[in-house]
Each structure stands twice: as structure tokens, then as C-alpha cells.
Design a protein around this motif. Structure first.
Motif, PDB file in Angstrom:
ATOM      1  N   ASP A   1       4.864   7.461   0.546  1.00  0.00           N
ATOM      2  CA  ASP A   1       5.130   7.234   1.971  1.00  0.00           C
ATOM      3  C   ASP A   1       6.631   7.234   2.267  1.00  0.00           C
ATOM      4  O   ASP A   1       7.201   6.211   2.658  1.00  0.00           O
TER       5      ASP A   1
ATOM      6  N   ASN B   1       0.808  -1.225   0.000  1.00  0.00           N
ATOM      7  CA  ASN B   1       0.000   0.000   0.000  1.00  0.00           C
ATOM      8  C   ASN B   1       0.843   1.277   0.000  1.00  0.00           C
ATOM      9  O   ASN B   1       0.305   2.372   0.144  1.00  0.00           O
ATOM     10  N   ASN B   2       2.136   1.125  -0.196  1.00  0.00           N
ATOM     11  CA  ASN B   2       2.971   2.300  -0.392  1.00  0.00           C
ATOM     12  C   ASN B   2       3.435   2.461  -1.842  1.00  0.00           C
ATOM     13  O   ASN B   2       4.397   3.179  -2.128  1.00  0.00           O
TER      14      ASN B   2
HETATM   15 MG    MG Z   1       1.593   4.231   3.855  1.00  0.00          MG
END
Ligand code: MG
Ligand code: ADP
Ligand code: MG
Length: 366
Positions: free
Chosen positions: A235, A219-220
């Protein structure tokens, strides 16, 4: 849920022309508070991603922002010939005083990025194709940063992947056992002690220091909505000096098992070979030209090391009474320790096949 006046004020503090038309909480990140802000200028709407930096975890927000600025500027330079370059790297928006972040009247630090449209993150990996794309994107990110000019980046969290130090901290916690919890974790402690030689496998290997992402979860990475391609690594709070293999190892840890980090049914926790193969292909496909032979041969060990390190961190936190990782139930950090150990066992069982695959791809990446 409406957001407070302070948040509106923060949004207006950035060097953005036009009228703020909406602002709302955004995303599922666990560290920072993220907001999507829309500004209207002459009928056209532009979105921005604003984040309140978690300065309980990141103690020196200004140094962290300096890292992010240097890294995003350098990556943008590498991408200057790419027609889609402004979607492939985060772009910081300074505040109206030209600063990289805005400090609000509550003393909180804010930053703003251009919003990258037509792309999304996924909290869990859906397919080996996604694992491939994420690994490729993180590999490209590392590759573009090989040429980052000196000086060294700030270590935003000192000794983050210093596994021998993590082991020492575990042994100290065990010696003190301040909450009398060691007895409840006897098997996990025995396992951690049995495998303690793992802690130094990368530090002993004489590997080059590189610039790493240090939070390489799926999810980055923003994946392009139309093509599914790994578009942009996001991120960047933890970007810092480290070993390339720390990033790859954390991909193995977070992407190869279908189970949640706190899954109670340990039979669901396993290292899935197709995911691992996709990670290796994606990562070596974009890094083979600069990684040393030593780095390439240690990809499997990196997965073991980082999984072991995370087991140690959860177990240490459990023994100390959960000071670091938030818990939602009793023994939550012990449950998390157990999934890491289960994953480590699964890697150990498949280690030979994994290594054969790595050796084959490293010999001829394509
Ligand atoms: Mg993140
Ligand atoms: P955290 O450290 O809390 O995980 P992230 O920086 O990963 O914060 O951001 C949280 C979420 O916000 C991401 O998962 C992503 O969906 C979204 N996001 C972050 N930056 C952008 C951006 N520039 N454009 C679009 N979405 C973004
Ligand atoms: Mg983060």
C-alpha cells in the motif's frame, strides 16, 4: 460477483504472458479497488494483484506511480542478496507499452503487482507479536529508504502530516461553523483547543526529513503464513517525504487500542502497554542504527501528536458537514473524534511509563 469487461480488458493490458483464467475482487482495502487475476501459461497458474487507483484521493496517479516505482526498485536492490527477496517487496508489472500504469477507456488508472503468495494481512492486531512484526517491517522499510537517491519524492497528498496546518483548518472550520454543528461538539472542541500546543511538537523539534510510508496500519503489512513474520510492506500510495515519527505515531494510534475507530463505548478505547512495548521493540530493533537521538526520545510524543491530528481531522470534518470521511450514521465523525480523544487521554495517563520504557530500549535495543 462477476467483474465487468473493462476490468478484464485492464487485466489483459499488462505485460503478462499466458491466458487470463480468472479475476475477482480481492482484499478489504478502503481506498483502491483491488482484484486478483490468475493467468495460465502451459498449465502453470500465476497470480497478480491489480488495482484501480483512487484518483479522487490521489489526484496525480502518474507522479504517485513514479514514487512507487522508485521506492520498490530501490528496496529490491537493497534486498538483492535475500533468497526470498521477491516476497519482501512489491514488484510492479508494466503494461504492454512499457508504462507503469494502464489507463482504461473510462479514464481510470490501473496498476499490477506480482501477487505475494503464502502471506496475508490482518485488519486488526491479534497479539503483541503481530504488533512487533508490523513495526519491525515498517522500520526496515524506512531504513532501506534512507539511501534512496535524490530527487525528493513527490508529495502525493501535500501537507498530509502538517499538523499546524490541520489545526489552522480546524480553527477556520470552527470560525465558520457552516452547519451549526459546533454546539453539538462543545466538549471535543474545548479539548482540541486546550491541547493545541501539541500540534507543533514535531515540527518544532528540528527532525530530519525522511522517506516514510504514511499509512502504517497493520493491514498494510503482509505477514508470512508459515512464520508470522512481517514479510512485505504494501500500500505504497502515500510513500512520501515526512518524519520517521509520523509513521511510528500512526502505529501507536492504530495498533495499541483494541476498539474500532468509531466505537461508541469509550471505555473500550485504551492504549495497551504490551502493544506499545511490542511496537517500540520492533521499530527500534530495525531503526536504532539510523534514527537520531531526538527521534528516539520523541516516540511517545509522536503517538500523541498523530492521535491529536486525527482527532482534529475528524472533528473538522464533522463541523464542515462530513465532506471527506464517509459516514454511515449521524454524527459518525463526532464518534470518531471521541475515540481519538479517549485514546489521547489514555496515552496521557500512561505517558511516564511509556517514556521510561522507550528510554530503556533506546539505551540498549535488543
Ligand atoms: Mg491498505
Ligand atoms: P488499499 O489502499 O485499498 O488499502 P492495499 O494496497 O492495501 O489497498 O491492498 C488491499 C489488499 O490487497 C491488502 O490488504 C492485501 O491483503 C492485498 N494485497 C495488496 N497487494 C498485494 C500483493 N502484491 N500480493 C498479495 N496481496 C496483496
Ligand atoms: Mg491505501
Amino acid at each position: 460477483m462477476s467483474v465487468s469487461a473493462v476490468v478484464h480488458e485492464a487485466a489483459r493490458s499488462f505485460d503478462i504472458e499466458g491466458d487470463l483464467v480468472s479475476i475477482e475482487r480481492y482484499g478489504s482495502g478502503h481506498i483502491n479497488d483491488s482484484y486478483c487475476a490468475a493467468f495460465d501459461r502451459g498449465g502453470a497458474t500465476t497470480r497478480f494483484l491489480m488495482q484501480r487507483i483512487n484518483h479522487r484521493i490521489f489526484k496525480q496517479p502518474l507522479l504517485l506511480m513514479e514514487n512507487i516505482h522508485r521506492v520498490t526498485t530501490h528496496v529490491a536492490e537493497q534486498l538483492s542478496d535475500d533468497p526470498d527477496s521477491d516476497r519482501r517487496v512489491l514488484t510492479l508489472i508494466p503494461d504492454r507499452d512499457g508504462l507503469l500504469c494502464h489507463v482504461d477507456r473510462e479514464g481510470e488508472f490501473w496498476r499490477a503487482y506480482k501477487f505475494i503468495e503464502r502471506a496475508h494481512t490482518y485488519d486488526t492486531i491479534q497479539s503483541p507479536a503481530q504488533a512487533f512484526q508490523a513495526a519491525k517491517a515498517f522500520g526496515q522499510f524506512q531504513r532501506m529508504l534512507v539511501t534512496l537517491p535524490a530527487p525528493r519524492l513527490h508529495e502525493t497528498i501535500p501537507d498530509f502530516h502538517n499538523t499546524p496546518k490541520r489545526l489552522e483548518a480546524f480553527l477556520r472550520a470552527l470560525g465558520a461553523d457552516p452547519c451549526n454543528r459546533a454546539a453539538e461538539a462543545r466538549d471535543e472542541i474545548a479539548y482540541a483547543l486546550e491541547y493545541q500546543a501539541l500540534a507543533s511538537i514535531l515540527t518544532d523539534a528540528d527532525l530530519p526529513e525522511r522517506t516514510i510510508h504514511a499509512d502504517t496500519k497493520i493491514n498494510n503489512v503482509l505477514l508470512d503464513d508459515a512464520s508470522g513474520e512481517g514479510l512485505c510492506v504494501i500500500d505504497l500510495d502515500t510513500v512520501m517525504p515526512g518524519l520517521s515519527l509520523h509513521d511510528f505515531g500512526d502505529m501507536v494510534r492504530t495498533a495499541t487500542s483494541p476498539a474500532a475507530e468509531d466505537e461508541l463505548n469509550l471505555s473500550k478505547v485504551r492504549m495497551q502497554m504490551p502493544m506499545f512495548e511490542a511496537l517500540v521493540r520492533g521499530y527500534l530493533g530495525s531503526t536504532a542504527d539510523f534514527l537520531s537521538a531526538g527521534e528516539k526520545t520523541l516516540l511517545v510524543d509522536a503517538g500523541k501528536l498523530i492521535t491529536y491530528e486525527q482527532a482534529l481531522r475528524f472533528l473538522t470534518d464533522f463541523i464542515l458537514g462530513d465532506p471527506y470521511y464517509k459516514i454511515a450514521r449521524e454524527k459518525h465523525n463526532l464518534d470518531r473524534t471521541r475515540t481519538q480523544i479517549a485514546l489521547l487521554k489514555s496515552i496521557n495517563e500512561q505517558e511516564d511509563a511509556m517514556q521510561r520504557f522507550v528510554d530503556r530500549i533506546a539505551a540498549s535495543p535488543s
